[in-house]
Design a protein around this motif. Sequence first.
Motif, PDB file in Angstrom:
ATOM      1  N   CYS A  71       0.950  -1.266  -0.182  1.00 16.33           N
ATOM      2  CA  CYS A  71       0.268   0.054  -0.014  1.00 16.33           C
ATOM      3  C   CYS A  71       1.060   1.294   0.097  1.00 16.33           C
ATOM      4  CB  CYS A  71      -0.986  -0.002   1.242  1.00 16.33           C
ATOM      5  SG  CYS A  71      -0.286  -0.273   3.015  1.00 16.33           S
ATOM      6  N   TYR A 125      -3.096   2.294   4.385  1.00 13.50           N
ATOM      7  CA  TYR A 125      -3.787   1.107   4.124  1.00 13.50           C
ATOM      8  C   TYR A 125      -4.625   0.815   3.481  1.00 13.50           C
ATOM      9  CZ  TYR A 125      -6.722   3.146   7.452  1.00 13.50           C
ATOM     10  OH  TYR A 125      -7.589   3.997   8.090  1.00 13.50           O
ATOM     11  N   ASP A 139      -2.342  -5.329   6.133  1.00 14.74           N
ATOM     12  CA  ASP A 139      -1.272  -3.958   5.535  1.00 14.74           C
ATOM     13  C   ASP A 139      -0.715  -3.359   6.613  1.00 14.74           C
ATOM     14  OD1 ASP A 139      -2.080  -4.307   2.979  1.00 14.74           O
ATOM     15  OD2 ASP A 139      -3.507  -2.730   2.755  1.00 14.74           O
TER      16      ASP A 139
END
Length: 322
Positions: A71, A125, A139
């Motif tokens: 991410c 995220y 994440d």
Amino acid sequence: MAIAPVIEERSGCGRGARVAARLMRWFMRPLVSRLPWTPLTLRFAPLLDLGAVLLVPPRGTKLTKVKGLGCAAEWVRGPGVPADSRGVILYFHGGGFVACGLRTHRRMIARISQAAGMPVLSVAYRMQPRVTIQTTIEDCVAAYRWLLETHAADDVVIAGDSAGGYLAFMAPIHALRDGLPRPAGIAALSPFADLDIDVKIAHVNAPLDPFIPAPRMWDMVRTCFPGAELTDPWLSPVHADLSALPPTLIQAGAIEVIRADAELMAERLGAADVPCTLQLWEGQAHVFQIFADISREGLLAIKEIGAFARRVTTADTQPQAA
């Protein structure tokens, strides 16, 4: 024997905070009350981050994009913060799990960095409904794992606000399950911590909160936690095994409905023998620290976060002027 959490009631609510709360009650709460949680609406929620381009960080802030995570992320160094600081903060933004990002929180995070005297890894995220909440948590754990490649766990403070406050608890809970070492501390700003919204609806602050209409939070839970058991310890911080967590600072506005979660989380941390300080700020709304430009109390709260980060890490850093 359980450790009673330290509860600090911070008095004083300046004109700026009162004006902000009034404006939110007039404009934001009605909007949130009526805005539908439909797939079409949520498709546009991430655009809020693009609209925050005008929220520039303080002069002297250094930003560095991070690659290699699943991410988006960036390093944020507030004015005067050295690049080689041992201590770091891992930060997860709020936004109801569906909105906000690096831009919306960059200004506040830069202030936190300056107050702590250490850089902040800000993580955007992946959000619902595009991914599951499990992916979001993964994440955040991955960002912590990545950070541990260059920093000792004793030098890492995990922080976040609102939905990011939820992740500031869930990331280390899942990281510990995976065998990673615990961080030095957790700083949670108005954290969402209990999936049971009825508790918030029944709280005395439900009619007082100038921003969050408590019943609408059921829409968030149904969208972001579909089919989840409200007491699932791997999804609900207040029902998780908290005994291995590090010292924690929780800040909440005294008039916000999420105060219910902050109080319950502090109670559960104490029951798990985790040192916890809960600060309740008079007259303040949800994540009031983001309004530090007009709220003196927001600046004071950010200084407290910085002091906490320095106190719990082994970092050789010096406090920075705010």
